[in-house]
Design a protein around this motif. Sequence first.
Motif, mmCIF file in Angstrom:
data_model
loop_
_atom_site.group_PDB
_atom_site.id
_atom_site.type_symbol
_atom_site.label_atom_id
_atom_site.label_comp_id
_atom_site.label_asym_id
_atom_site.label_seq_id
_atom_site.Cartn_x
_atom_site.Cartn_y
_atom_site.Cartn_z
ATOM 1 N N LEU A 16 -6.453 -37.439 7.505
ATOM 2 C CA LEU A 16 -5.504 -36.331 7.420
ATOM 3 C C LEU A 16 -5.973 -35.253 6.447
ATOM 4 C CD1 LEU A 16 -2.116 -38.293 7.403
ATOM 5 C CD2 LEU A 16 -3.179 -37.074 9.314
ATOM 6 N N ILE A 17 -6.489 -35.680 5.314
ATOM 7 C CA ILE A 17 -6.917 -34.722 4.294
ATOM 8 C C ILE A 17 -8.037 -33.825 4.809
ATOM 9 C CG2 ILE A 17 -8.189 -34.579 2.092
ATOM 10 C CD1 ILE A 17 -6.427 -36.870 1.089
ATOM 11 N N ARG A 18 -8.922 -34.389 5.607
ATOM 12 C CA ARG A 18 -10.027 -33.586 6.142
ATOM 13 C C ARG A 18 -9.550 -32.521 7.120
ATOM 14 N NH1 ARG A 18 -14.400 -37.717 8.283
ATOM 15 N NH2 ARG A 18 -12.503 -38.727 9.033
ATOM 16 N N GLN A 19 -8.337 -32.692 7.631
ATOM 17 C CA GLN A 19 -7.760 -31.680 8.520
ATOM 18 C C GLN A 19 -6.981 -30.613 7.760
ATOM 19 O OE1 GLN A 19 -5.622 -33.468 11.922
ATOM 20 N NE2 GLN A 19 -6.511 -35.446 11.327
ATOM 21 N N VAL A 26 2.252 -28.623 6.886
ATOM 22 C CA VAL A 26 1.692 -29.683 6.038
ATOM 23 C C VAL A 26 2.523 -30.953 6.161
ATOM 24 C CG1 VAL A 26 1.263 -30.389 3.654
ATOM 25 C CG2 VAL A 26 0.641 -28.078 4.399
ATOM 26 N N LYS A 27 3.838 -30.812 6.170
ATOM 27 C CA LYS A 27 4.721 -31.987 6.299
ATOM 28 C C LYS A 27 4.475 -32.706 7.622
ATOM 29 C CE LYS A 27 8.513 -30.518 3.283
ATOM 30 N NZ LYS A 27 9.962 -30.191 3.212
ATOM 31 N N ARG A 28 4.287 -31.921 8.678
ATOM 32 C CA ARG A 28 4.022 -32.542 9.984
ATOM 33 C C ARG A 28 2.685 -33.286 9.969
ATOM 34 N NH1 ARG A 28 6.223 -27.683 11.993
ATOM 35 N NH2 ARG A 28 4.116 -26.823 12.242
ATOM 36 N N LEU A 29 1.705 -32.692 9.300
ATOM 37 C CA LEU A 29 0.379 -33.325 9.234
ATOM 38 C C LEU A 29 0.456 -34.693 8.572
ATOM 39 C CD1 LEU A 29 -2.713 -33.202 9.513
ATOM 40 C CD2 LEU A 29 -2.771 -32.039 7.281
ATOM 41 N N TYR A 30 1.203 -34.785 7.478
ATOM 42 C CA TYR A 30 1.268 -36.036 6.719
ATOM 43 C C TYR A 30 2.473 -36.906 7.094
ATOM 44 C CZ TYR A 30 -2.368 -33.975 3.804
ATOM 45 O OH TYR A 30 -3.536 -33.407 3.348
#
Length: 220
Positions: free
Chosen positions: A122-125, A213-217
Amino acid sequence: MPISLMLLLVSFPSQESNAQIAVLEVIKAGVKKVIKAVDLKIQRMQNETIWLQNAQKVLENQLSKLKLQEIAGWSERQKELYGNYFQELWKVKAAISYYQRIKEMTSLQLALVNEYNRAWNLIRQDEHFTLKELNYMEEVYSGILDASLKNMDQIMLVLNAFNTSMNDAQRLKIINAAADEIQTNYTDLKQFNNQNVMLSLQRSKSTAEINSVKRLYGIN
């Protein structure tokens, strides 16, 4: 991190990613192998315990039927025989408790690897982190994983210790120390992941960006 290594990471991101995935799969496979080995040992020890417990019940029933004077007249051989039954029962029960604890530890170790894999992907995205920051994060993650592998070595030491002269106090000391370290590794990893997510949210410049960002994590 050396400049040459940083250039390599920039030039060959796919190779680095594939290498990390390969290493993770090896670690996960190793952890699963340990868990399976522990499961088999627990099953075997539990079977032995059932047999010994049944033998204990038979002995206790027979003892309850004997008169005190008959017990006093037992031969030393009989005392030694029945005494060994109870001693073996205690040993098997103690071994099961060790293996159960080790199984819990290896399960936590597997959770650590899965958490690392999820967070790093996730962080790499996340576009809020620079290459330098990603390199630093990778170093932190690698340090945590290296420490966890050392804990696995300690677990294997305990698994093999039942074939050696190591006593219960020594086994328990190793188990507790490894358990504390694994819990610390997992807690550190979770805290580091949370810090990175919070940093990304702080760098978001709009509500839409925060929601992205919330959706990503997967934050509600």
